[in-house]
Structures are given as C-alpha cells and as structure tokens.
Design a protein around this motif. Structure first.
Motif, mmCIF file in Angstrom:
data_model
loop_
_atom_site.group_PDB
_atom_site.id
_atom_site.type_symbol
_atom_site.label_atom_id
_atom_site.label_comp_id
_atom_site.label_asym_id
_atom_site.label_seq_id
_atom_site.Cartn_x
_atom_site.Cartn_y
_atom_site.Cartn_z
ATOM 1 N N VAL A 155 0.661 -14.059 15.629
ATOM 2 C CA VAL A 155 0.543 -12.703 16.164
ATOM 3 C C VAL A 155 -0.919 -12.468 16.533
ATOM 4 N N ALA A 156 -1.192 -12.350 17.833
ATOM 5 C CA ALA A 156 -2.563 -12.238 18.314
ATOM 6 C C ALA A 156 -2.834 -10.843 18.859
ATOM 7 N N GLU A 157 -4.081 -10.492 18.899
ATOM 8 C CA GLU A 157 -4.472 -9.221 19.511
ATOM 9 C C GLU A 157 -4.025 -9.204 20.969
ATOM 10 N N GLY A 158 -3.422 -8.105 21.390
ATOM 11 C CA GLY A 158 -2.901 -7.978 22.743
ATOM 12 C C GLY A 158 -1.434 -8.333 22.866
ATOM 13 N N ALA A 159 -0.859 -8.944 21.824
ATOM 14 C CA ALA A 159 0.553 -9.322 21.871
ATOM 15 C C ALA A 159 1.436 -8.092 21.744
ATOM 16 N N GLU A 160 2.662 -8.221 22.200
ATOM 17 C CA GLU A 160 3.660 -7.181 21.984
ATOM 18 C C GLU A 160 4.583 -7.624 20.863
ATOM 19 N N ILE A 161 4.980 -6.668 20.038
ATOM 20 C CA ILE A 161 5.790 -6.992 18.869
ATOM 21 C C ILE A 161 6.830 -5.899 18.663
ATOM 22 N N ARG A 162 8.027 -6.318 18.326
ATOM 23 C CA ARG A 162 9.102 -5.361 18.080
ATOM 24 C C ARG A 162 8.983 -4.814 16.662
ATOM 25 N N VAL A 163 9.102 -3.490 16.538
ATOM 26 C CA VAL A 163 8.919 -2.821 15.252
ATOM 27 C C VAL A 163 10.059 -1.834 15.043
ATOM 28 N N ARG A 164 10.653 -1.846 13.840
ATOM 29 C CA ARG A 164 11.705 -0.903 13.488
ATOM 30 C C ARG A 164 11.216 0.000 12.360
ATOM 31 N N GLY A 165 11.642 1.249 12.413
ATOM 32 C CA GLY A 165 11.287 2.185 11.357
ATOM 33 C C GLY A 165 10.525 3.361 11.943
ATOM 34 N N PRO A 166 9.747 4.069 11.118
ATOM 35 C CA PRO A 166 9.490 3.803 9.692
ATOM 36 C C PRO A 166 10.564 4.385 8.796
ATOM 37 N N ARG A 167 10.581 3.911 7.540
ATOM 38 C CA ARG A 167 11.438 4.465 6.509
ATOM 39 C C ARG A 167 10.632 4.504 5.210
ATOM 40 N N ASN A 168 11.036 5.366 4.304
ATOM 41 C CA ASN A 168 10.251 5.562 3.090
ATOM 42 C C ASN A 168 11.136 5.552 1.852
ATOM 43 N N ASN A 169 11.027 4.491 1.060
ATOM 44 C CA ASN A 169 11.693 4.398 -0.232
ATOM 45 C C ASN A 169 10.718 4.599 -1.389
ATOM 46 N N PHE A 170 9.482 4.968 -1.059
ATOM 47 C CA PHE A 170 8.412 5.065 -2.063
ATOM 48 C C PHE A 170 7.611 6.343 -1.822
ATOM 49 N N PRO A 171 8.287 7.501 -1.725
ATOM 50 C CA PRO A 171 7.593 8.731 -1.337
ATOM 51 C C PRO A 171 6.687 9.257 -2.437
ATOM 52 N N LEU A 172 5.655 9.955 -2.033
ATOM 53 C CA LEU A 172 4.719 10.569 -2.968
ATOM 54 C C LEU A 172 5.265 11.941 -3.370
ATOM 55 N N VAL A 173 5.856 12.005 -4.550
ATOM 56 C CA VAL A 173 6.454 13.239 -5.055
ATOM 57 C C VAL A 173 5.334 14.191 -5.478
ATOM 58 N N PRO A 174 5.429 15.485 -5.158
ATOM 59 C CA PRO A 174 4.377 16.423 -5.561
ATOM 60 C C PRO A 174 4.144 16.435 -7.069
ATOM 61 N N SER A 175 2.883 16.435 -7.462
ATOM 62 C CA SER A 175 2.512 16.447 -8.876
ATOM 63 C C SER A 175 1.072 16.942 -8.996
#
Length: 336
Positions: A104-124
């Motif tokens: 994977v080089a600078e300037g390349a195109e890449i397929r990306v899926r998402g985002p999704r979050n299974n690790f959310p920052l819960v208020p505290s």
C-alpha cells in the motif's frame, strides 16, 4: 478487534451487506511512526467529507478478495476530511499488516468499509486508559474526547521499548502528567496491582493491547463493578481453562424475514452456510474479533465462541457472530 462492554451499550442488529458505507479512498500519506508501525491517511478522491465516526471506531481495509482486515481509526473525529489508522507489522500474522507495509503506497486507492464502533467511549467522570503496543490506536481519540468532556483521566502506555511505541513523543508533549509512558526495558511490566488493586468509584477502564495484557487486566478487575472494564482485542481470546468442550453438531438456521431455512453442517461455520445460500452478510476477520457479522437472534440458544460479548450479553442469546459461533440447539431463528 473485540470488545467487552457493560450491559446495555451494544446495539444488536443484523448486518446485511448494504448497511455499511463502502468507499474507495486515496492514501494521501503513508508515514512511519516506528520501525514497525505505519500510519495511513485516507481521503476521498473528490475531496468530499468522510462519514462521521466516534472514538473507538474502526474500518475495514479491503486489501484483496480474501484479505479484509479491521483497523482502528486514530485521528480526530471532528476532521471529516481524512481518516487515519496505524498498522503494526506482524511477521507471524495472517498477511494483512504485511500487505499494508509492503504494497500500500502513498497515492494508491484502497477500498474501505465502515466505520463501525464496538468499543465506544461511555460517558464517565473518570477514566483509566491502559494500552500496550499498537493497542494505543483506538485509545488516542478517546483521550481527546475525555479531555473535551472535562473528565478526569489517566493513560498508562506500555511497550517493549520506546522505539516500538507509536506516538510516544506526541503523547508526552501533548498531555503531560496525565500520560505515564512505561517502556518495558526501562520500567518492567505495568504495575497492574497498583493501578487496579482497589476499585475506584465512578471510574471506567479502557484497555487495548496484546492478549497477555488483556487477560492480566481482566484478572485484576475481578472485584471492580460490572461494566467498569472495556477491552478491545486484535486476536481471538484464549479459551478459559474450565470452558466446556463443544462439538460442531449440524443445525438449522431459519431466516425470519423470508422464512427460508439454511442447514449448517458439522465443520461448517454458520457464516459459510449463509454465504453458500446467497444470504449477504458483511464479514471481515472471520475469527470472532471484529464484530462485523453481528446478527440478531430471535429464537434459540447460541454456542458463543466469539471474543466480543461479555458473559451477561452471551447469556441473553439475542445476538451472535456467525463466523465462529454455532447453535447449542437444533434450530436458530436469526433476524435476517
């Protein structure tokens, strides 16, 4: 990537193929953070804004037909123009990190899926962040968010030595005494007894890193309140020593939305059977760690084999990860 979350924080939904953003992005920058960690900056070819995300989220890099890997976003969620993620080269891994480092080089195109979050920052009001090695990546945006919320927080970040710890200088200069940097060759292992020996009120613990660290943290948090500890894994967790033996018995899946049935044979995963039947489900890691294939369960008992759900979530039997989990009964009814 896997997480353990407090009850009530997980949104259980089926994941049909059309429910995720699927983008082709440009690698606008590739930089070495350490000798074995590279950071990719991804932007839209047209300059358009990218989908919103929150701290703890990850995306899938589609590196090939059978090479899809999840990586945590580690940039600023408020910056809609770019996504950043960091990838540690794993010589003994399954090939994803090696491909990113070598091809994977600078300037390349890449397929990306998402985002999704299974690790959310819960208020505290208070957080203790624990990171080991590349486990710092999902924690980075959490620090900024905790700071923005006005929460009291501390980060303890360990690694083999300074040269292997991504963003070492940035963290030291950006957050001062809130950050404790503990290279193992200088300080030894993290002093978890001091950090976790006595439960602290109104405190959530967020931890990401190698399996040894995660298991040690979980053991030290045994006396903390339920839901205080949140962990994310990059690899499947080891089975508990007293875990019951499971057998790969055949079973039937009923698809609630169509009434169709799909037979799952012994030695075949539920995901493989669904795919063979033409049922489109998003998947990525295929080892019960990323959460991509989470599917709602409407009826039946699940033989949970994932590394994501907390024990109380598994006991509810209202969600499963068909890439690894199976039925503990003859028939499961899924929300598909």
């Amino acid at each position: 990537m896997t997480t353990t979350s407090p009850p009530g924080t997980r949104a259980t939904t089926a994941t049909p193929l059309a429910s995720e953003a699927d983008l082709t992005l440009t690698v606008s920058a590739k930089e070495h953070l350490t000798d074995n960690v590279v950071r990719l900056t991804l932007t839209h070819p047209s300059g358009a804004d990218l989908p919103a995300w929150s701290p703890g989220a990850h995306v899938d890099l589609v590196l090939g037909p059978d090479l899809v890997r999840p990586y945590s976003l580690c940039s600023d969620p408020a910056d809609a123009a770019r996504w950043q993620l960091a990838v540690a080269r794993e010589p003994d891994g399954r090939g994803g990190s090696r491909f990113v480092h070598e091809h994977v080089a600078e300037g390349a195109e890449i397929r990306v899926r998402g985002p999704r979050n299974n690790f959310p920052l819960v208020p505290s009001p208070r957080y203790l962040f624990l990171a080991g090695g590349i486990g710092i990546t999902p924690i980075l945006p959490m620090l900024a968010e905790a700071q923005h919320r006005g929460a009291d927080w501390q980060l303890v970040y360990g690694g083999r030595d300074r040269s292997t710890m991504a963003c070492y200088e940035e963290l030291r200069e950006g957050y001062g005494e809130r950050v404790s940097l503990r290279p193992q060759d200088e300080h030894g292992l993290l002093d978890l007894e001091r950090l976790l020996g006595a439960p602290q009120p109104d405190t959530l613990i967020y931890c990401c890193g190698p399996e040894g660290l995660l298991q040690a943290v979980q053991e030290h948090c045994a006396d903390w309140p339920a839901g205080a500890l949140h962990v994310e894994r990059f690899a499947p967790k080891s089975p508990a020593p007293n875990a019951p033996n499971t057998r790969d018995e055949p079973f039937v899946i009923e698809l609630a939305r169509s009434g169709r049935t799909v037979e799952v044979s012994a030695g075949q995963s539920a995901l493989e059977a669904l795919e063979a039947a033409g049922v489109p489900i998003l998947s990525s890691c295929r080892e019960g760690t990323c959460g991509t294939c989470e599917t709602g369960v409407l009826s039946g008992t699940v033989d949970h084999r994932d590394s994501l759900l907390a024990p109380e979530e598994q006991a509810a039997h209202d969600a499963m990860f068909p890439c690894v989990s199976r039925a503990a009964c003859p028939r499961l009814v899924l929300d598909l």
